[in-house]
Design a protein around this motif. Structure first.
Motif, PDB file in Angstrom:
ATOM      1  N   CYS A   6       0.844  -1.206   0.000  1.00  0.00           N
ATOM      2  CA  CYS A   6       0.000   0.000   0.000  1.00  0.00           C
ATOM      3  C   CYS A   6       0.878   1.255   0.000  1.00  0.00           C
ATOM      4  CB  CYS A   6      -0.921  -0.021   1.217  1.00  0.00           C
ATOM      5  SG  CYS A   6      -1.763   1.543   1.517  1.00  0.00           S
ATOM      6  N   CYS A  26       2.531   2.716   5.268  1.00  0.00           N
ATOM      7  CA  CYS A  26       1.746   1.495   5.487  1.00  0.00           C
ATOM      8  C   CYS A  26       2.411   0.305   4.818  1.00  0.00           C
ATOM      9  CB  CYS A  26       0.340   1.705   4.927  1.00  0.00           C
ATOM     10  SG  CYS A  26      -0.701   0.243   5.002  1.00  0.00           S
ATOM     11  N   HIS A  32      -5.828  -2.662   0.289  1.00  0.00           N
ATOM     12  CA  HIS A  32      -6.502  -3.222   1.474  1.00  0.00           C
ATOM     13  C   HIS A  32      -7.634  -2.292   1.919  1.00  0.00           C
ATOM     14  CE1 HIS A  32      -4.843  -0.379   4.460  1.00  0.00           C
ATOM     15  NE2 HIS A  32      -3.809  -0.322   3.630  1.00  0.00           N
TER      16      HIS A  32
HETATM   17 ZN   LIG Z   1      -2.418   1.015   3.692  1.00  0.00          ZN
END
Ligand SMILES: [Zn+2]
Length: 171
Positions: A6, A26, A32
């Motif tokens: 991500c 992240c 996600h």
């Molecule tokens: Zn993320």
């Protein structure tokens, strides 16, 4: 950057050097749906889960989006409550205009624009006070009363406060 990660940064920290755990991106898989989480296990709101609800006017989603943008708002508005309120208001009003792309980038433009207008307002205020001050000084030349001197002192204090000397208001 790997395409499978991500990589989102916390809003307000995404442009900073990756020093300190608040700046660590992240580490979850791309796309996600749950909250973002970095390698330290810190979690923060995944805004994409709230944006469309917020755009439809869902109050709790709007609050979630604004709360997630708090670090960004702090970056631009500092601790000034009026500027923070103006940034939050501008952001909530701009939500329907968001179409696609990185939401944090969108939010940054909105907050920058709202606070630039704020600076413009202060400049106008200062200009109006300057005119008032010049007018009072001109009257003082022909009509030297205690009343005008008192007004001049007040305008002086307001002008000093506008350039940051808030203590002048109590002098
Ligand atoms: Zn993320």
């Amino acid at each position: 950057m790997s395409q499978s990660i991500c990589g989102a940064r916390r809003p307000g920290y995404e442009l900073r050097a990756p020093v300190g755990r608040m700046s660590i991106p992240c580490a979850l898989g791309a796309g996600h749906e749950c909250a973002h989480a970095n390698a330290f296990g810190d979690r923060w709101t995944n805004i994409s889960a709230h944006i469309s609800d917020a755009q439809r006017g869902d109050a709790s989603a709007i609050v979630a989006v604004l709360d997630a943008m708090e670090p960004l708002i702090s970056l631009y508005a500092g601790g000034d409550e009026l500027r923070r309120a103006r940034a939050r208001t501008a952001l909530s009003e701009a939500l329907p205009a968001y179409a696609a792309g990185d939401f944090t980038t969108f939010a940054r433009h909105v907050v920058e624009g709202a606070l630039a207008d704020d600076a413009h307002g202060w400049a106008e205020e200062y200009g109006a006070l300057s005119l008032r001050w010049e007018g009072l000084r001109a009257r003082l030349r022909t009509d030297d009363t205690l009343h005008i001197r008192e007004q001049l002192r007040r305008v002086d204090a307001l002008m000093a406060a506008l350039v940051g000397d808030v203590a002048a208001l109590s002098r």
